[in-house]
Design a protein around this motif. Structure first.
Motif, PDB file in Angstrom:
ATOM      1  N   ILE A  42     -39.256  26.359  23.481  1.00 46.97           N
ATOM      2  CA  ILE A  42     -38.442  26.093  24.671  1.00 46.97           C
ATOM      3  C   ILE A  42     -37.931  24.659  24.646  1.00 46.97           C
ATOM      4  CG2 ILE A  42     -38.510  25.865  27.184  1.00 46.97           C
ATOM      5  CD1 ILE A  42     -40.391  28.271  27.232  1.00 46.97           C
ATOM      6  N   GLY A  43     -38.771  23.733  24.187  1.00 52.82           N
ATOM      7  CA  GLY A  43     -38.353  22.335  24.109  1.00 52.82           C
ATOM      8  C   GLY A  43     -37.210  22.131  23.137  1.00 52.82           C
ATOM      9  N   TYR A  44     -37.173  22.880  22.047  1.00 50.82           N
ATOM     10  CA  TYR A  44     -36.093  22.745  21.079  1.00 50.82           C
ATOM     11  C   TYR A  44     -34.822  23.454  21.530  1.00 50.82           C
ATOM     12  CZ  TYR A  44     -39.069  20.570  17.572  1.00 50.82           C
ATOM     13  OH  TYR A  44     -39.883  19.715  16.900  1.00 50.82           O
ATOM     14  N   VAL A  45     -34.963  24.598  22.186  1.00 46.92           N
ATOM     15  CA  VAL A  45     -33.799  25.387  22.584  1.00 46.92           C
ATOM     16  C   VAL A  45     -33.113  24.790  23.809  1.00 46.92           C
ATOM     17  CG1 VAL A  45     -33.076  27.646  23.450  1.00 46.92           C
ATOM     18  CG2 VAL A  45     -34.706  27.493  21.576  1.00 46.92           C
ATOM     19  N   MET A  46     -33.891  24.334  24.767  1.00 45.61           N
ATOM     20  CA  MET A  46     -33.318  23.817  26.011  1.00 45.61           C
ATOM     21  C   MET A  46     -33.295  22.294  25.966  1.00 45.61           C
ATOM     22  SD  MET A  46     -35.175  26.440  28.629  1.00 45.61           S
ATOM     23  CE  MET A  46     -34.159  26.085  30.024  1.00 45.61           C
ATOM     24  N   THR A  47     -32.710  21.718  26.981  1.00 44.50           N
ATOM     25  CA  THR A  47     -32.622  20.265  27.043  1.00 44.50           C
ATOM     26  C   THR A  47     -33.870  19.628  27.642  1.00 44.50           C
ATOM     27  OG1 THR A  47     -31.512  20.391  29.177  1.00 44.50           O
ATOM     28  CG2 THR A  47     -30.115  20.332  27.216  1.00 44.50           C
ATOM     29  N   VAL A  48     -34.873  20.430  27.941  1.00 44.50           N
ATOM     30  CA  VAL A  48     -36.117  19.921  28.496  1.00 44.50           C
ATOM     31  C   VAL A  48     -36.946  19.334  27.357  1.00 44.50           C
ATOM     32  CG1 VAL A  48     -38.195  20.550  29.790  1.00 44.50           C
ATOM     33  CG2 VAL A  48     -36.046  21.701  30.269  1.00 44.50           C
ATOM     34  N   SER A  49     -37.612  18.240  27.631  1.00 42.05           N
ATOM     35  CA  SER A  49     -38.398  17.555  26.605  1.00 42.05           C
ATOM     36  C   SER A  49     -39.584  18.413  26.160  1.00 42.05           C
ATOM     37  CB  SER A  49     -38.918  16.236  27.164  1.00 42.05           C
ATOM     38  OG  SER A  49     -39.848  15.654  26.288  1.00 42.05           O
TER      39      SER A  49
END
Length: 57
Positions: free
Chosen positions: A7-14
């Motif tokens: 999820i961290g790589y796909v989205m802009t969330v750290s």
């Protein structure tokens, strides 16, 4: 944990945020499985464990 990294790589969330959040979700699922829905087949099995034990004096 891998879900948090993904999820961290796909989205802009750290990734530093998503990994602990995914770990907390995993902890909640383990707690629910072990303690809330324990490994018993029926509630009758729970009454066998609840008998009072007489201790020697």
């Amino acid at each position: 944990m891998l879900l948090g990294v993904a999820i961290g790589y796909v989205m802009t969330v750290s990734t530093a945020i998503t990994v602990p959040v995914a770990a907390l979700i995993g902890i909640a699922l383990i707690y629910d499985t072990i303690f809330r829905r324990g490994p018993v087949n029926s509630t009758a099995e729970l009454t066998d464990e609840a008998h009072e034990i007489e201790l020697p004096t």
